[in-house]
Scaffold this active site. Sequence first.
Site, PDB file in Angstrom:
ATOM      1  N   SER A 115       6.183   2.286  10.166  1.00  0.00           N
ATOM      2  CA  SER A 115       4.737   2.466  10.058  1.00  0.00           C
ATOM      3  C   SER A 115       4.113   1.129   9.690  1.00  0.00           C
ATOM      4  CB  SER A 115       4.411   3.500   8.980  1.00  0.00           C
ATOM      5  OG  SER A 115       4.597   2.910   7.704  1.00  0.00           O
ATOM      6  N   LYS A 116       2.792   1.157   9.566  1.00  0.00           N
ATOM      7  CA  LYS A 116       2.063  -0.086   9.257  1.00  0.00           C
ATOM      8  C   LYS A 116       2.551  -0.739   7.965  1.00  0.00           C
ATOM      9  CE  LYS A 116      -2.222   0.376  11.787  1.00  0.00           C
ATOM     10  NZ  LYS A 116      -2.790   1.737  11.804  1.00  0.00           N
ATOM     11  N   ARG A 117       3.087   0.085   7.056  1.00  0.00           N
ATOM     12  CA  ARG A 117       3.606  -0.474   5.802  1.00  0.00           C
ATOM     13  C   ARG A 117       4.655  -1.545   6.064  1.00  0.00           C
ATOM     14  NH1 ARG A 117       7.012   2.557   3.388  1.00  0.00           N
ATOM     15  NH2 ARG A 117       7.064   4.078   5.059  1.00  0.00           N
ATOM     16  N   GLY A 163       4.594  -3.782   8.293  1.00  0.00           N
ATOM     17  CA  GLY A 163       4.065  -4.987   8.938  1.00  0.00           C
ATOM     18  C   GLY A 163       3.538  -4.652  10.315  1.00  0.00           C
TER      19      GLY A 163
END
Length: 491
Positions: free
Chosen positions: A252-254, A256
């Site tokens: 996920s965006k977590r 990067g």
Amino acid sequence: MSVRVRFAPSPTGHLHVGGARTALYNWLFARANGGTFVLRIEDTDEARSTEASTQAIFDGLRWLGLTWDEGPVVGGEYGPYFQTQRRDRYDACAARLVAAGAAYPCWCTGEELAARRAAQAERGEDPRYDGACRRLSEADRAAKRASGAPAALRFATPAEGESAWDDVVRGRVSFRNDVLDDFVLVRADGLPTYNFACVVDDHEMRISHVVRGDDHISNTPRQLLLYAALGATPPVFAHASMILGPDGKRLSKRHGATSVEAFGELGIVPEGMANFLALLGWSFDGKQELFSLDELARVFTLEKIGANPAVFDTQKLEWVNGQHLKRLDEAERTRRVVAFLASRGRELAERGEEWRLAFVRALGERLRTLADAETVGAFALDDEVVVDEAAWADLGARPGAADRLLALAARLEGDAEYTLASLEALTRSLATELGVKAGELIGMARVALTGQKTSPGIFEVLWLVGRERAVARVRGAAARLAAEPRSPMAT
Ligand code: GLU
């Protein structure tokens, strides 16, 4: 059977790693089998679908080199390829299902459904539609219809039996029908749900294989029931495993960058990205890892998609990318670096082609991403160098560093030729005159010129920095050394 596959993104964001991999596998499977790759935009979620996102998906696919044979822009026999333009087809199939008794209207309101779900949760039951409208008599239905209240359309899921398929990746998968509730086919606002529109379109577009992420596995039994109700043969299904971040959690965006576009901005080239995406859950023989798109298209099979989750490893992406940069011929590699630097506001136009080629050549193996050109090449791009403290301490500890650097600066200034050969000759002869090893003098020059302990070859560095800047940097370093209190070791 001719192979027809599709990539069916919902245009609610960028083209992300998972979607890009799905698109790639479909594209490769089509190419490997002389088939057709269809792009269909699943935009029935009107609140979340945007034109900008549709465009971003087109751009991402094109950047990766995944051109579609049928779909938006290019058209095709089975269009339109936007689901919002296919309402008449969903309506027609809905009418057929109602006539066959396989679907029924449902007038339950959102509040009623929410209240029943809450009650189910309280009783510790799984939330599911309780079949209230399925049990209505014809008279009740007529009355509801007459009231003009909007109705959704639900599928009359059989209470018995199971829905099963042989998944190319996972083998036999089956779901008991009694765990699938009477899911919605058409919402009260007239828009089809994903499962319904997907089946109607896959059927009407003659899709032979559905290759997608395993987050859709629980949709497949519902879709199979729909194929059966429509009297249609379902496609072959292949569900690729999910992609995890390095911490074992779903990517996920977590973690990067996750959109293909963002990787481009980080200096990943399409060849590297596509190769890396292919390896996220697929392998050829467990050994060969480097492939061009064409090479992949020759050897790709669905059977080699693995059932275990794939881990997104940035180091590996950079390694694969570096290998693809190395495979490019020098002119092309240079063009990519120059374009990337220009996108970062660094114009190399006035430097001349010879300088640009030499610059990229000097970066050599250190160039794993295009962005490395900015860091590894900072000594040549920037007027001021950033001095690494450890490198500077190292320089200060070398006996006689300031004087030796001053001597080097004088030679550089006097070198009318200023070529790689003349620079090497003057450095070596100065080292001999000074009675030091060439490596010693080069080590000092490296810190003075680049601020770092490691860099591309020193003669390339000298040439790329240019005489004037090189002389100034070497003199500047000497002056700074002279002004600094000497450590006891250096005196
Ligand atoms: N629109 C769906 C998605 O983006 C497509 C799923 C499928 O391939 O069936 O997840």
